[in-house]
Design a protein around this motif. Structure first.
Motif, PDB file in Angstrom:
ATOM      1  N   ALA A 117       0.773  -1.222   0.076  1.00 57.59           N
ATOM      2  CA  ALA A 117       0.009  -0.083  -0.041  1.00 57.59           C
ATOM      3  C   ALA A 117       0.807   1.229  -0.046  1.00 57.59           C
ATOM      4  O   ALA A 117       0.534   2.287  -0.725  1.00 57.59           O
ATOM      5  CB  ALA A 117      -1.131   0.056   1.150  1.00 57.59           C
ATOM      6  N   ARG A 118       1.938   1.173   0.715  1.00 60.52           N
ATOM      7  CA  ARG A 118       2.999   2.568   0.479  1.00 60.52           C
ATOM      8  C   ARG A 118       3.578   2.593  -0.526  1.00 60.52           C
ATOM      9  O   ARG A 118       3.937   3.820  -0.911  1.00 60.52           O
ATOM     10  CB  ARG A 118       3.875   2.351   1.919  1.00 60.52           C
ATOM     11  CG  ARG A 118       2.985   2.379   3.185  1.00 60.52           C
ATOM     12  CD  ARG A 118       2.575   3.932   3.489  1.00 60.52           C
ATOM     13  NE  ARG A 118       3.486   4.792   3.282  1.00 60.52           N
ATOM     14  CZ  ARG A 118       3.263   6.020   2.512  1.00 60.52           C
ATOM     15  NH1 ARG A 118       2.026   6.369   2.131  1.00 60.52           N
ATOM     16  NH2 ARG A 118       4.433   6.896   2.430  1.00 60.52           N
ATOM     17  N   SER A 119       3.897   1.488  -1.345  1.00 56.78           N
ATOM     18  CA  SER A 119       4.716   1.486  -2.623  1.00 56.78           C
ATOM     19  C   SER A 119       3.655   2.411  -3.540  1.00 56.78           C
ATOM     20  O   SER A 119       4.036   2.955  -4.353  1.00 56.78           O
ATOM     21  CB  SER A 119       4.733   0.267  -3.086  1.00 56.78           C
ATOM     22  OG  SER A 119       3.667  -0.468  -3.517  1.00 56.78           O
ATOM     23  N   LYS A 120       2.269   2.193  -3.073  1.00 56.18           N
ATOM     24  CA  LYS A 120       1.303   3.020  -3.912  1.00 56.18           C
ATOM     25  C   LYS A 120       0.747   4.620  -3.490  1.00 56.18           C
ATOM     26  O   LYS A 120       0.088   5.218  -3.889  1.00 56.18           O
ATOM     27  CB  LYS A 120       0.037   2.241  -4.195  1.00 56.18           C
ATOM     28  CG  LYS A 120       0.175   1.065  -4.805  1.00 56.18           C
ATOM     29  CD  LYS A 120       0.358   1.398  -6.456  1.00 56.18           C
ATOM     30  CE  LYS A 120       0.142   0.159  -7.171  1.00 56.18           C
ATOM     31  NZ  LYS A 120       0.565   0.412  -8.851  1.00 56.18           N
ATOM     32  N   LEU A 121       1.869   4.847  -2.151  1.00 53.26           N
ATOM     33  CA  LEU A 121       1.542   6.166  -1.575  1.00 53.26           C
ATOM     34  C   LEU A 121       0.108   6.095  -1.129  1.00 53.26           C
ATOM     35  O   LEU A 121      -0.185   7.284  -0.848  1.00 53.26           O
ATOM     36  CB  LEU A 121       1.819   7.277  -2.461  1.00 53.26           C
ATOM     37  CG  LEU A 121       3.469   7.420  -3.144  1.00 53.26           C
ATOM     38  CD1 LEU A 121       3.603   8.611  -3.887  1.00 53.26           C
ATOM     39  CD2 LEU A 121       4.408   7.146  -1.880  1.00 53.26           C
ATOM     40  N   MET A 122      -0.287   4.935  -0.493  1.00 51.41           N
ATOM     41  CA  MET A 122      -1.576   5.269  -0.027  1.00 51.41           C
ATOM     42  C   MET A 122      -1.266   5.381   1.507  1.00 51.41           C
ATOM     43  O   MET A 122      -0.714   4.594   2.008  1.00 51.41           O
ATOM     44  CB  MET A 122      -2.233   3.847  -0.122  1.00 51.41           C
ATOM     45  CG  MET A 122      -2.799   3.491  -1.411  1.00 51.41           C
ATOM     46  SD  MET A 122      -3.560   1.815  -1.641  1.00 51.41           S
ATOM     47  CE  MET A 122      -5.173   2.300  -1.178  1.00 51.41           C
ATOM     48  N   TYR A 137       8.352  -6.369   9.682  1.00 51.70           N
ATOM     49  CA  TYR A 137       7.781  -5.212  10.808  1.00 51.70           C
ATOM     50  C   TYR A 137       8.743  -3.989  10.370  1.00 51.70           C
ATOM     51  O   TYR A 137       8.360  -2.798  10.197  1.00 51.70           O
ATOM     52  CB  TYR A 137       7.854  -5.684  11.928  1.00 51.70           C
ATOM     53  CG  TYR A 137       7.438  -4.831  13.120  1.00 51.70           C
ATOM     54  CD1 TYR A 137       6.658  -3.426  12.724  1.00 51.70           C
ATOM     55  CD2 TYR A 137       7.449  -5.215  14.406  1.00 51.70           C
ATOM     56  CE1 TYR A 137       6.222  -2.649  13.797  1.00 51.70           C
ATOM     57  CE2 TYR A 137       7.051  -4.071  15.664  1.00 51.70           C
ATOM     58  CZ  TYR A 137       6.554  -2.908  15.188  1.00 51.70           C
ATOM     59  OH  TYR A 137       5.942  -2.090  15.808  1.00 51.70           O
ATOM     60  N   ALA A 138       9.999  -4.201  10.258  1.00 53.68           N
ATOM     61  CA  ALA A 138      10.900  -3.209   9.940  1.00 53.68           C
ATOM     62  C   ALA A 138      10.570  -2.423   8.443  1.00 53.68           C
ATOM     63  O   ALA A 138      10.876  -1.352   8.485  1.00 53.68           O
ATOM     64  CB  ALA A 138      12.396  -3.677  10.172  1.00 53.68           C
ATOM     65  N   GLN A 139      10.631  -3.380   7.711  1.00 52.97           N
ATOM     66  CA  GLN A 139      10.141  -2.857   6.208  1.00 52.97           C
ATOM     67  C   GLN A 139       8.917  -1.947   6.239  1.00 52.97           C
ATOM     68  O   GLN A 139       8.857  -0.931   5.582  1.00 52.97           O
ATOM     69  CB  GLN A 139      10.139  -3.894   5.232  1.00 52.97           C
ATOM     70  CG  GLN A 139       9.954  -3.410   3.781  1.00 52.97           C
ATOM     71  CD  GLN A 139      10.164  -4.529   2.987  1.00 52.97           C
ATOM     72  OE1 GLN A 139      10.131  -5.595   3.186  1.00 52.97           O
ATOM     73  NE2 GLN A 139       9.913  -4.121   1.543  1.00 52.97           N
ATOM     74  N   ALA A 140       7.822  -2.621   6.822  1.00 55.59           N
ATOM     75  CA  ALA A 140       6.566  -1.935   6.899  1.00 55.59           C
ATOM     76  C   ALA A 140       6.788  -0.418   7.713  1.00 55.59           C
ATOM     77  O   ALA A 140       6.257   0.514   7.500  1.00 55.59           O
ATOM     78  CB  ALA A 140       5.451  -2.608   7.625  1.00 55.59           C
ATOM     79  N   GLU A 141       7.392  -0.441   8.759  1.00 56.20           N
ATOM     80  CA  GLU A 141       7.701   0.788   9.541  1.00 56.20           C
ATOM     81  C   GLU A 141       8.698   1.873   8.681  1.00 56.20           C
ATOM     82  O   GLU A 141       8.323   3.155   8.381  1.00 56.20           O
ATOM     83  CB  GLU A 141       8.601   0.592  10.781  1.00 56.20           C
ATOM     84  CG  GLU A 141       7.435   0.065  11.866  1.00 56.20           C
ATOM     85  CD  GLU A 141       8.178   0.413  13.383  1.00 56.20           C
ATOM     86  OE1 GLU A 141       9.468  -0.003  13.357  1.00 56.20           O
ATOM     87  OE2 GLU A 141       7.568   0.755  14.339  1.00 56.20           O
ATOM     88  N   SER A 142       9.434   1.293   7.951  1.00 60.97           N
ATOM     89  CA  SER A 142      10.493   2.252   7.139  1.00 60.97           C
ATOM     90  C   SER A 142       9.657   2.622   6.168  1.00 60.97           C
ATOM     91  O   SER A 142      10.013   3.692   5.311  1.00 60.97           O
ATOM     92  CB  SER A 142      11.551   1.444   6.478  1.00 60.97           C
ATOM     93  OG  SER A 142      11.270   0.464   5.666  1.00 60.97           O
ATOM     94  N   SER A 143       8.589   1.950   5.615  1.00 56.27           N
ATOM     95  CA  SER A 143       7.638   2.661   4.280  1.00 56.27           C
ATOM     96  C   SER A 143       6.573   3.473   4.745  1.00 56.27           C
ATOM     97  O   SER A 143       5.899   3.820   4.249  1.00 56.27           O
ATOM     98  CB  SER A 143       7.098   1.279   3.989  1.00 56.27           C
ATOM     99  OG  SER A 143       7.813   0.272   3.466  1.00 56.27           O
ATOM    100  N   GLU A 144       6.609   3.760   6.253  1.00 58.26           N
ATOM    101  CA  GLU A 144       6.145   4.725   7.021  1.00 58.26           C
ATOM    102  C   GLU A 144       4.470   4.438   7.135  1.00 58.26           C
ATOM    103  O   GLU A 144       3.461   5.024   7.130  1.00 58.26           O
ATOM    104  CB  GLU A 144       5.935   6.126   6.231  1.00 58.26           C
ATOM    105  CG  GLU A 144       7.389   6.760   6.184  1.00 58.26           C
ATOM    106  CD  GLU A 144       7.511   8.034   5.538  1.00 58.26           C
ATOM    107  OE1 GLU A 144       6.340   8.389   4.903  1.00 58.26           O
ATOM    108  OE2 GLU A 144       8.704   8.857   5.722  1.00 58.26           O
ATOM    109  N   CYS A 145       4.303   3.062   7.372  1.00 63.53           N
ATOM    110  CA  CYS A 145       3.043   2.538   7.729  1.00 63.53           C
ATOM    111  C   CYS A 145       2.730   2.982   9.188  1.00 63.53           C
ATOM    112  O   CYS A 145       3.693   3.033   9.971  1.00 63.53           O
ATOM    113  CB  CYS A 145       2.935   1.005   7.666  1.00 63.53           C
ATOM    114  SG  CYS A 145       2.701   0.139   6.148  1.00 63.53           S
ATOM    115  N   GLU A 146       1.638   3.385   9.220  1.00 65.85           N
ATOM    116  CA  GLU A 146       1.271   3.710  10.858  1.00 65.85           C
ATOM    117  C   GLU A 146       0.787   2.406  11.543  1.00 65.85           C
ATOM    118  O   GLU A 146      -0.262   1.774  10.934  1.00 65.85           O
ATOM    119  CB  GLU A 146       0.096   4.680  11.001  1.00 65.85           C
ATOM    120  CG  GLU A 146      -0.092   5.339  12.216  1.00 65.85           C
ATOM    121  CD  GLU A 146      -1.171   6.249  12.445  1.00 65.85           C
ATOM    122  OE1 GLU A 146      -1.846   6.377  13.565  1.00 65.85           O
ATOM    123  OE2 GLU A 146      -1.311   6.823  11.336  1.00 65.85           O
TER     124      GLU A 146
END
Length: 311
Positions: free
Chosen positions: A21-26, A68-77
């Motif tokens: 989702a973050r790769s799509k800037l959602m 988890y680390a990748q999701a956080e670095s992608s700026e997932c809340e």
């Protein structure tokens, strides 16, 4: 606060969905009723995963940590320990409610795995009485196994993988109630090459001890057998609690799983689902399958929310 997508569940599927989702800037929020990691950290954190592409073997806890680390670095809340109560229809949006508040979103992805789950019990004398005193459902770290006799109960990949971990540091026995293991052939071959003692066609009669586990009594081909042990590790599956899904007004199958189409759409517009919680013809419950479904769910959510000209 308003989001493009709220993902319910922070296991493999949920974290993968967040990364995509973050790769799509959602604008993305991930909610989990417990800890990040799902079954990887709650049921078999020490287990080695041998069929995850890119790694010959990776420990379940480490795979979870990487996701988890990748999701956080992608700026997932990401919010842990926040249980979703309901998903309501709003004015051209969905409203996800929790005890902490409401989250307005344009789409939702349900990735709760098997929901609130707990390990299945053997149901024999001594199991409850000696829980925490040598009876466990999760293999302790290897350092705590040194010098202890370990008896593992189960016949799947997780049980054998845990037994192999224990065998690297201590005397280990695995007990299965059937004549053959249900684990992958390669995993069974690793077991055969190890020093683990396998007892087949065996039922657990009782777990014995006063203040600590001292032995287990088995019925093997109709004959009673006592096996001295310090640690009885039970890994025979999980009992799932998917009651929340009934409140969320999603179409379910007879097993309480979410019915989805091939594109991970559910019966409610704007709500998609992926991972162990979904059902469709040919469904297999594997980590890589859940991740593929998560990818599809996100791409469909993106199409639903952003309505790109090429969709």
């Amino acid at each position: 606060m308003s989001y493009d997508v709220v993902i319910i569940g922070a296991g493999c599927a949920g974290l993968t969905a967040g990364i995509y989702a973050r790769s799509k800037l959602m604008k993305t929020l991930i909610l989990d009723s417990g800890r990040v990691g799902g079954q990887l950290v709650s049921l078999y954190p020490e287990k080695g995963i041998h069929n995850y592409p890119g790694f010959e073997t990776i420990q379940a806890r480490k795979l979870s940590d990487k996701l988890y680390a990748q999701a956080e670095s992608s700026e997932c809340e990401i919010h842990e320990n926040e249980k979703v109560i309901d998903i309501l229809n709003g004015d051209e949006e969905l409203v996800v409610t929790t005890p902490q508040g409401e989250y307005h979103t344009k789409s939702v992805i349900v990735a709760i795995g098997m929901g609130s789950f707990k390990p299945k019990k053997m149901g024999c004398p001594g199991e409850d009485e000696l829980y925490g005193k040598g009876v466990t459902y999760i293999l302790p770290v290897k350092e705590e196994l040194v010098g202890k006799k370990v008896t593992m109960f189960g016949g799947g990949n997780s049980a054998i993988d845990m037994a192999l971990i224990a065998d690297s540091v201590t005397d280990t026995t695995i007990v299965h109630r059937r004549p053959e293991f249900r684990a992958d052939e390669s995993t069974v071959n690793h077991l055969k090459e190890s020093n683990i003692t396998a007892i087949m066609n065996a039922n657990l009669v009782s777990i014995n001890g006063t203040d600590r586990v001292e032995s287990v009594t088995l019925s093997v081909d109709g004959e009673e057998r006592i096996v001295p042990t310090d640690l009885a590790v039970i890994n025979i599956g999980i009992s799932a609690d998917l009651e929340d899904l009934k409140v969320w007004n999603l179409d379910l199958n007879q097993d309480g799983l979410i019915k989805v189409d091939f594109d991970m759409t559910t019966s409610r517009p704007g709500i998609f689902a992926c991972g162990d919680v979904v059902s469709y013809p040919g469904k297999f419950k594997q980590i890589t399958t859940a991740m593929g479904e998560a990818t599809t769910a996100v791409l469909m959510a993106h199409r639903f929310v952003k309505k790109p000209y090429w969709s």
